[in-house]
Design a protein around this motif. Structure first.
Motif, PDB file in Angstrom:
ATOM      1  N   ALA A  34      36.774  54.619 -11.921  1.00  0.00           N
ATOM      2  CA  ALA A  34      37.241  54.909 -10.558  1.00  0.00           C
ATOM      3  C   ALA A  34      36.206  55.732  -9.817  1.00  0.00           C
ATOM      4  O   ALA A  34      35.499  56.551 -10.407  1.00  0.00           O
ATOM      5  CB  ALA A  34      38.571  55.648 -10.604  1.00  0.00           C
ATOM      6  N   PHE A  35      36.128  55.520  -8.502  1.00  0.00           N
ATOM      7  CA  PHE A  35      35.260  56.332  -7.667  1.00  0.00           C
ATOM      8  C   PHE A  35      35.956  57.636  -7.330  1.00  0.00           C
ATOM      9  O   PHE A  35      37.153  57.670  -7.023  1.00  0.00           O
ATOM     10  CB  PHE A  35      34.899  55.591  -6.377  1.00  0.00           C
ATOM     11  CG  PHE A  35      33.912  54.482  -6.569  1.00  0.00           C
ATOM     12  CD1 PHE A  35      32.578  54.757  -6.837  1.00  0.00           C
ATOM     13  CD2 PHE A  35      34.317  53.151  -6.493  1.00  0.00           C
ATOM     14  CE1 PHE A  35      31.670  53.736  -7.017  1.00  0.00           C
ATOM     15  CE2 PHE A  35      33.408  52.127  -6.668  1.00  0.00           C
ATOM     16  CZ  PHE A  35      32.074  52.420  -6.936  1.00  0.00           C
ATOM     17  N   GLY A  36      35.158  58.716  -7.353  1.00  0.00           N
ATOM     18  CA  GLY A  36      35.638  60.007  -6.913  1.00  0.00           C
ATOM     19  C   GLY A  36      34.773  60.490  -5.774  1.00  0.00           C
ATOM     20  O   GLY A  36      34.359  59.705  -4.922  1.00  0.00           O
ATOM     21  N   LYS A  37      34.450  61.778  -5.773  1.00  0.00           N
ATOM     22  CA  LYS A  37      33.628  62.353  -4.721  1.00  0.00           C
ATOM     23  C   LYS A  37      32.165  62.087  -5.035  1.00  0.00           C
ATOM     24  O   LYS A  37      31.533  62.788  -5.824  1.00  0.00           O
ATOM     25  CB  LYS A  37      33.882  63.856  -4.606  1.00  0.00           C
ATOM     26  CG  LYS A  37      33.150  64.512  -3.454  1.00  0.00           C
ATOM     27  CD  LYS A  37      33.490  65.988  -3.349  1.00  0.00           C
ATOM     28  CE  LYS A  37      32.743  66.633  -2.184  1.00  0.00           C
ATOM     29  NZ  LYS A  37      33.059  68.084  -2.060  1.00  0.00           N
ATOM     30  N   SER A  38      31.628  61.012  -4.463  1.00  0.00           N
ATOM     31  CA  SER A  38      30.225  60.604  -4.666  1.00  0.00           C
ATOM     32  C   SER A  38      29.896  60.452  -6.143  1.00  0.00           C
ATOM     33  O   SER A  38      28.815  60.847  -6.608  1.00  0.00           O
ATOM     34  CB  SER A  38      29.273  61.610  -4.009  1.00  0.00           C
ATOM     35  OG  SER A  38      29.495  61.674  -2.618  1.00  0.00           O
ATOM     36  N   ALA A  39      30.807  59.874  -6.898  1.00  0.00           N
ATOM     37  CA  ALA A  39      30.595  59.679  -8.335  1.00  0.00           C
ATOM     38  C   ALA A  39      31.478  58.545  -8.829  1.00  0.00           C
ATOM     39  O   ALA A  39      32.520  58.235  -8.237  1.00  0.00           O
ATOM     40  CB  ALA A  39      30.887  60.949  -9.110  1.00  0.00           C
ATOM     41  N   LEU A  40      31.057  57.927  -9.919  1.00  0.00           N
ATOM     42  CA  LEU A  40      31.870  56.946 -10.631  1.00  0.00           C
ATOM     43  C   LEU A  40      32.286  57.578 -11.947  1.00  0.00           C
ATOM     44  O   LEU A  40      31.425  58.004 -12.732  1.00  0.00           O
ATOM     45  CB  LEU A  40      31.070  55.670 -10.889  1.00  0.00           C
ATOM     46  CG  LEU A  40      31.770  54.588 -11.713  1.00  0.00           C
ATOM     47  CD1 LEU A  40      32.979  54.025 -10.961  1.00  0.00           C
ATOM     48  CD2 LEU A  40      30.803  53.460 -12.068  1.00  0.00           C
ATOM     49  N   THR A  41      33.588  57.654 -12.191  1.00  0.00           N
ATOM     50  CA  THR A  41      34.109  58.310 -13.388  1.00  0.00           C
ATOM     51  C   THR A  41      34.724  57.281 -14.320  1.00  0.00           C
ATOM     52  O   THR A  41      35.537  56.465 -13.901  1.00  0.00           O
ATOM     53  CB  THR A  41      35.157  59.372 -13.021  1.00  0.00           C
ATOM     54  OG1 THR A  41      34.547  60.367 -12.203  1.00  0.00           O
ATOM     55  CG2 THR A  41      35.721  60.025 -14.266  1.00  0.00           C
TER      56      THR A  41
END
Length: 208
Positions: A34-41
């Motif tokens: 999932a995308f978060g705050k300017s990141a892929l987790t």
């Protein structure tokens, strides 16, 4: 000396700030991306599961890339890393970092997995495996070199995979959840005319 181990690095050809497109996301085999705050987790679910996400489009086979990796739940032999020159979800080179602060390179094919560099310490750049690290990979022809927080770790050679997609990967070693975020991807071209033929190893002295 470290710069001499990345010869031929040229113009930046790609940046990815992970703002919500270009990667496989959702409920994937083994867990969630999932995308978060300017990141892929990526997060595993269930016992000893692994999760991978591939980026749309191929990267140049000869390139230097850097990406920031941040584990938030990571223990002992849990591992995370990058998939390079991926032809599919079953064919790629896999750079792994475990939460004991070691790194490894594998060649994964549908019929078998081959170890190109077994687990080796990455030094003080990975204390406890719970801090953000900047991972760099230099790829030119058959040679791949791994850098962690700007420090050269090892190089390996293999001629099977020439180009392909970039991917990210996590693998839980136990039933506990493993969660890792990937951010700030940068990719640079490499001028092969500037690449010497001498190949260093983790224990060798960089050439002048």
């Amino acid at each position: 000396p470290t710069e001499q181990l990345r010869p031929g690095v040229g113009q930046r050809v790609l940046t990815d700030s992970f703002t919500g497109s270009g990667w496989q996301i959702g409920d994937l085999q083994g867990g969630l991306a999932a995308f978060g705050k300017s990141a892929l987790t990526l997060s595993t679910s269930g016992s000893r599961n692994s999760v991978l996400s591939l980026r749309e489009g191929e990267l140049p086979g000869d390139a230097y890339l850097e990406i920031t990796v941040t584990p938030s739940l990571c223990r002992d032999a849990d591992a995370y890393g990058l998939l390079l020159r991926a032809a599919s979800a079953w064919t790629f080179y896999r750079f792994l970092i475990n939460c004991d602060g070691q790194v490894r390179l594998e060649k994964v094919l549908p019929e078998r997995t081959t170890v190109l560099q077994d687990w080796t310490p990455a030094g003080a750049a990975l204390p406890g495996g719970l801090l953000p690290v900047r991972v760099g990979v230099w790829m030119a022809g058959p040679e791949l070199r791994l850098f962690v927080d700007g420090e050269f770790v090892f190089s390996a050679r293999d001629r099977v995979l020439q180009d392909g997609q970039l991917g990210v990967y996590v693998r839980a070693a136990s039933s506990s959840t493993l969660t890792v975020s990937f951010s700030d991807l940068e990719v640079y071209s490499i001028d092969l005319a500037q690449v010497p033929t001498l190949t260093p190893t983790a224990s060798s002295t960089p050439w002048p």
